[in-house]
Design a protein around this motif. Structure first.
Motif, PDB file in Angstrom:
ATOM      1  N   LYS A 129       0.847  -1.188   0.000  1.00  0.00           N
ATOM      2  CA  LYS A 129       0.000   0.000   0.000  1.00  0.00           C
ATOM      3  C   LYS A 129       0.886   1.243   0.000  1.00  0.00           C
ATOM      4  CE  LYS A 129      -3.841   2.130   2.541  1.00  0.00           C
ATOM      5  NZ  LYS A 129      -4.755   1.993   3.704  1.00  0.00           N
ATOM      6  N   ILE A 135      -4.996   7.869  -3.151  1.00  0.00           N
ATOM      7  CA  ILE A 135      -5.100   6.458  -3.524  1.00  0.00           C
ATOM      8  C   ILE A 135      -6.388   6.214  -4.298  1.00  0.00           C
ATOM      9  CG2 ILE A 135      -5.319   4.103  -2.646  1.00  0.00           C
ATOM     10  CD1 ILE A 135      -3.612   4.921  -0.274  1.00  0.00           C
ATOM     11  N   TYR A 137      -8.314   3.287  -5.708  1.00  0.00           N
ATOM     12  CA  TYR A 137      -8.270   1.842  -5.459  1.00  0.00           C
ATOM     13  C   TYR A 137      -9.380   1.106  -6.206  1.00  0.00           C
ATOM     14  CZ  TYR A 137      -7.892  -2.486  -2.704  1.00  0.00           C
ATOM     15  OH  TYR A 137      -7.719  -3.786  -2.297  1.00  0.00           O
ATOM     16  N   CYS A 174      -4.146   1.858  -7.543  1.00  0.00           N
ATOM     17  CA  CYS A 174      -3.922   0.665  -6.745  1.00  0.00           C
ATOM     18  C   CYS A 174      -5.012  -0.364  -7.046  1.00  0.00           C
ATOM     19  CB  CYS A 174      -3.963   1.015  -5.256  1.00  0.00           C
ATOM     20  SG  CYS A 174      -2.896   2.408  -4.779  1.00  0.00           S
ATOM     21  N   TYR A 208       0.322  -0.115  -7.554  1.00  0.00           N
ATOM     22  CA  TYR A 208       0.338  -0.825  -6.289  1.00  0.00           C
ATOM     23  C   TYR A 208      -0.721  -1.928  -6.267  1.00  0.00           C
ATOM     24  CZ  TYR A 208       3.189   3.073  -4.658  1.00  0.00           C
ATOM     25  OH  TYR A 208       4.199   4.016  -4.507  1.00  0.00           O
TER      26      TYR A 208
END
Length: 210
Positions: A129, A135, A137, A174, A208
């Motif tokens: 992470k 972020i 995601y 991510c 990620y």
């Protein structure tokens, strides 16, 4: 080299048995043709209750473009570590290094009915992470969260461009480690359609997985 409109890519293994890889699908072609390439295959395998990623790289030639043919059913937690190993091998090559050689993922364009390719040579994967940035995601259920706030896919570009900030923001893309590789390819193609107000301040080449 010509490619046929197959959604299932069949490969003849050296032992003579026919193997199959179910390729991801998309409705767009990012790259339509790659010449001077070596194929790398990552097969979907089941052993007991375990899912395995079996890599076949017998035909790899360092100085060529590499095409990664990966089964869409595999989870990223199995796929990405294998991809990372192969990326490092190519990046660390000295004797036969070709600076122009690229890496591509293959997938099936369901509209154009052709084999298509997604370049990822400059992508650096991290199985962790991130510790900074905004972020973005993509979850196992194919939902999108921006710093833990759910955002509809069709509204993602506007949402990111209108985030309040008093300094340049880095968007870090991510993915859930259990997201299927097939959905991952669709998400990567979607991300590349986004247009940011100040692109060079917003994007990184790090991806990620956690």
């Amino acid at each position: 080299m010509k490619y046929f409109s197959l959604f299932i890519l069949f490969i003849l293994f050296s032992c003579g048995n026919k193997e199959d890889i179910l390729l991801p699908k998309s409705n767009v072609t990012v790259v339509s043709n790659v010449i001077d390439h070596s194929p790398i295959y990552i097969f979907f395998r089941i052993k007991g209750k375990d899912t395995l990623a079996e890599v076949n790289k017998k035909n790899e030639i360092i100085s060529t473009n590499w095409i990664f043919n990966i089964d869409k059913r595999l989870p990223l937690r199995l796929v990405i570590p294998e991809v990372m190993k192969l990326q490092e091998k190519k990046r660390n090559e000295v004797a036969h290094k070709n600076e122009l050689a690229e890496n591509y993922y293959s997938y099936a364009d369901s509209i154009g009915k052709n084999l298509a390719f997604l370049p990822f040579t400059k992508v650096y994967y991290k199985m962790e992470k991130p510790k900074f940035g905004v972020i973005v995601y993509f979850s196992k259920n194919n939902e999108i969260q921006v710093s833990k706030v759910a955002v509809e896919r069709v509204k993602l570009q506007d949402y990111l461009n209108n985030l309040p900030s008093d300094k340049p923001t880095k968007f870090l893309f991510c993915f859930a480690k259990d997201l299927s590789y097939g959905n991952y390819i669709q998400d990567e193609i979607f991300i590349r359609t986004l247009k940011f107000s100040i692109p060079y301040l917003n994007l990184t080449n790090q991806v990620y997985v956690y």
